[in-house]
Design an enzyme around this catalytic site. Structure first.
Site, PDB file in Angstrom:
ATOM      1  N   ASP A 214       0.837  -1.196   0.000  1.00 19.39           N
ATOM      2  CA  ASP A 214       0.000   0.000   0.000  1.00 19.39           C
ATOM      3  C   ASP A 214       0.880   1.257   0.000  1.00 19.39           C
ATOM      4  OD1 ASP A 214      -2.784   1.072   0.456  1.00 19.39           O
ATOM      5  OD2 ASP A 214      -1.814   1.954   2.200  1.00 19.39           O
ATOM      6  N   GLU A 277       1.461  -0.590  -5.051  1.00 17.39           N
ATOM      7  CA  GLU A 277       0.461   0.427  -5.351  1.00 17.39           C
ATOM      8  C   GLU A 277       1.244   1.736  -5.352  1.00 17.39           C
ATOM      9  OE1 GLU A 277      -3.238   3.047  -3.787  1.00 17.39           O
ATOM     10  OE2 GLU A 277      -1.597   2.455  -2.518  1.00 17.39           O
TER      11      GLU A 277
END
Ligand code: GLC
Length: 556
Positions: A214, A277
Site C-alpha cells: 500500500d 500500489e
C-alpha cells in the site's frame, strides 16, 4: 492474539516455482475486498470465513490468485488501512485461524493468496503511536510554525482533504498523508524497517504468496519536508513527483524487500511476490518500482485512467509495454479497484464498453487484476445516503486516492458522475456483492449488509448470471478459460495490426483482438474465426460487423 497454527500449506505447484519465468508474470489476480465479499456470521460485514466458503467460486471463475484487502486489527478509520496490529486479525473479520484456513483452502484449490501490507502509516491506536516516547522516534513529529507553534510545519495537504498535520495536546504536530488516524511512519528509523521485515516473515510463515504494498511510493519524504507552494495538491498526485510521494529514496526499501522475498522463496522452492500500489507521474517512473531487484509488479493506473478512445488506449498500452520492457518486467492491467469508480460506470455508464474493455485487458500481455463484482458488471452505486457512508475522504472533503488522475473519462461520464466517484468518494464501489435471490442482501450473508444494496440487483447476482451465455459472468469465465488454454495469451509478444479509425486490432500468437471504441457498427474483412466477443459479432461473405463498443477475439 496467539493461536496454535499448523504448518503452512504448500503453494500450488505450477511451472515457475523457484526463480525462473514466474507464475505472476501473466497471472489473473482477483481482489477480494473482504468487508464486502461474503459474510458468514450475519453481522452484515464480510469476513474471512465467508471469503473461504466462496473460494470455489473464484476457482471456477478461472483466476490464478486472490488479493485480500486488510483484515488486520484496526479501528477501521479507513476501511482497515489503519492497522493497529499487523499480526492479528480484526474480530470483525475472524481469527488468525480463519486466515490460516483460508490460505490452506486456497492452496488446496490451486489459488495463490496475496495480502496487503500497509507500511506508510499505522493506526493512531498502534502501540507505537500510543507510547509518547516511541511515537517521537517512529513517526514524523515536528514543531509548528508561528509565534507559539500554532501553524502546521509545512503546507502539505492530506490526500483525504485538509492539512496533512494534526497538533497533539503536547503542542507539536504529526504528519498524516491520509486521515489523522493514520500517522505516517518515520522510515529513517531502522526499527521501522526491521518491524516491517518481521511482519512480512510472519505472513510468509503462514503461507501467503505475496504482498500488495500500500502507498509503495510514500514512505520517504524529501529532506527538510519542503513546502509545495500551492493548494489542491491531491490533484498533483500521479501527475508530478511531490516531496511526499515518489521520492527516489523509496527504492532502497523495495530492494531490501525483494531480497527478503527472493531469499524466503528460494529457501522453499516457491516464488513470493510484491506488487506496488505506486502513483508515479509517468510509465517510466512507475517502471523504476519493477526493476529486476525491486518489486515484481506495479499497478498500471495509466491504463485505468485512459479514456475510451482508440488512440488514447493505444498510446497508454504502448507506453506501458515500453516502460516495463525497458526493465524486463511484465505489465499489469487493471480497470477497477476499491478506490475508483467501477469501470461500468466510469466508461460512460456503459456495460457494453466495460465488457469490451475487460476483453481488451485480458488479451494484453502481462498480468491482470480484477476487482470483485466487475465480473457481474456491477455499476457504481451513486445514490448512497450520506448517513451510511464510511469513506474518510467524504468527511474531510478530499478525494478518494491518487488512482484517479488526469485522463479519466469525465466527458463521457453520465451526469453527476465525477472522475473520482459519484462525487469523488469510494463507498459506491464497495457495496457488498449480490450472490443470489431477488432481495437484499442477495445471499451476501445471513444478516444485512453494511452498505445498502440497490433494489434492482436481483438480475445481477451470481446465481442469476450463472449459465446465461449472454451474462457478464459467463463472458469473464469464457475469457479466463481461453486465456488459460491458448498459449498465445498471457506473457509474450504483441503487435498492432492495421484497423479503421476508432478501432484497435492487436495480434498475439494465434489470436487477433479487435476493439471497436465507436458507438456504432464497423465493417471490416473478417480477420479469422470469432472465438469470443463482448457483443454478438456477425460475419457475412468474409465481412465482419463489429458492434459498437465491443471487443472480439479471433483465431487466426
Ligand atoms: C491506498 C488504499 C486506499 C487507502 C490508502 C491509505 O491507496 O488503496 O484504500 O485509503 O492507501 O492507506
Amino acid at each position: 492474539m496467539t493461536q496454535e497454527l499448523t504448518s503452512p500449506s504448500p503453494a500450488p505447484q505450477a511451472p515457475g516455482t523457484g526463480r525462473g519465468p514466474g507464475w505472476w508474470r501473466d497471472a489473473v489476480i482477483y481482489q477480494v475486498y473482504v468487508r464486502s465479499f461474503a459474510d458468514s456470521d450475519g453481522d452484515g460485514i464480510g469476513d474471512l470465513r465467508g471469503a473461504r466458503e466462496r473460494l470455489p467460486y473464484l476457482k471456477d471463475l478461472g483466476v490464478d490468485a486472490v488479493w485480500l484487502t486488510p483484515f488486520y486489527a484496526s479501528p477501521q478509520a479507513d476501511g482497515g488501512y489503519d492497522v493497529a496490529d499487523y499480526r492479528a486479525v480484526d474480530p470483525l473479520f475472524g481469527t488468525l485461524q480463519d486466515a490460516d484456513d483460508l490460505i490452506r483452502t486456497a492452496h488446496d484449490l490451486g489459488l495463490r493468496v496475496i495480502v496487503d501490507i500497509v507500511p506508510n502509516h499505522t493506526s493512531d491506536r498502534h502501540p507505537w503511536f500510543q507510547d509518547p516516547e516511541l511515537a517521537r522516534q517512529r513517526y514524523l513529529f515536528r514543531p509548528g510554525k508561528g509565534e507559539s507553534g500554532e501553524l502546521p510545519p509545512n503546507d502539505w495537504e492530506s490526500v483525504f482533504g485538509g492539512p496533512a498535520w494534526t497538533r497533539t495536546d503536547r503542542g507539536d504536530w504529526y504528519l498524516h498523508l491520509f486521515a489523522p488516524e493514520q500517522p505516517d511512519l518515520n522510515w529513517d528509523n531502522p526499527e521501522v524497517h526491521a518491524e516491517f521485515e518481521a511482519i512480512m516473515r510472519f505472513w510468509l510463515d503462514l503461507g501467503v504468496d505475496g504482498f500488495r504494498v500500500d502507498v509503495a511510493h510514500g514512505m520517504i519524504k524529501a529532506p527538510g519536508l519542503p513546502d509545495i507552494g500551492h493548494g489542491a495538491q491531491a490533484q498533483l498526485i500521479g501527475a508530478q513527483v511531490l516531496p511526499f510521494f515518489d521520492q527516489d529514496g523509496v527504492h532502497a526499501i523495495h530492494r531490501a524487500w525483494r531480497r527478503l522475498l527472493d531469499g524466503y522463496g528460494d529457501a522453499r522452492g516457491k516464488q513470493v511476490i510484491g506488487v506496488a500500489e505506486a502513483w508515479a507521474p509517468t510509465a517510466e517512473r512507475l517502471a523504476l518500482y519493477v526493476r529486476p531487484d525491486e518489486l515484481h509488479q506495479a499497478f498500471n493506473f495509466q491504463f485505468l485512467n485512459a479514456p475510451w478512445q482508440s488512440d488514447a488506449l493505444r498510446s497508454v498500452i504502448d507506453a506501458s509495454l515500453a516502460a516495463t520492457a525497458s526493465v524486463g518486467a511484465p505489465t499489469t492491467w487493471v480497470l477497477s479497484n476499491h478506490d475508483v469508480v467501477r469501470h461500468t460506470t466510469r466508461l460512460g455508464g456503459s456495460l457494453a464498453r466495460a465488457r469490451a474493455a475487460t476483453l481488451l485487458m485480458l488479451a494484453l500481455p502481462g498480468s491482470a487484476y480484477l476487482y470483485q463484482g466487475e465480473e457481474l458488471g456491477l455499476p457504481e452505486v451513486t445514490d448512497l445516503p450520506d448517513e451510511v457512508r464510511q469513506d474518510p475522504a467524504f468527511f474531510r472533503g478530499g478525494r478518494a486516492t491518487g488512482a484517479v488522475g488526469p485522463g479519466t473519462d469525465t466527458e463521457s461520464a453520465p451526469d453527476g458522475v465525477a472522475a473520482g466517484g459519484q462525487d469523488g468518494f469510494r463507498d459506491g464501489c464497495r457495496v457488498p456483492l449480490p450472490w443470489s435471490g431477488e432481495l437484499p442482501p442477495y445471499g451476501f450473508g445471513p444478516g444485512g449488509s453494511w452498505l445498502p444494496q440497490p433494489a434492482d440487483w436481483g438480475g445481477l447476482t451470481v446465481a442469476a448470471q450463472t449459465g446465461d451465455p449472454a451474462s457478464t459472468l459467463e463472458l469473464y469465465r469464457a475469457a479466463l478459460e481461453l486465456r488459460r488454454r491458448l498459449p498465445g495469451l498471457g506473457d509474450g509478444p504483441m503487435s498492432w495490426a492495421p484497423a479503421p479509425d476508432g478501432v484497435l486490432a492487436l495480434t498475439r500468437p494465434g489470436l487477433l483482438c479487435t476493439v471497436n471504441t465507436l458507438g456504432h457498427d464497423v465493417g471490416l474483412p473478417a480477420p479469422g474465426t470469432p472465438l469470443l466477443s463482448s457483443a454478438p459479432v456477425t460475419v457475412d461473405d468474409a465481412t465482419a460487423q463489429l458492434p459498437g463498443d465491443s471487443c472480439t477475439w479471433w483465431a487466426i
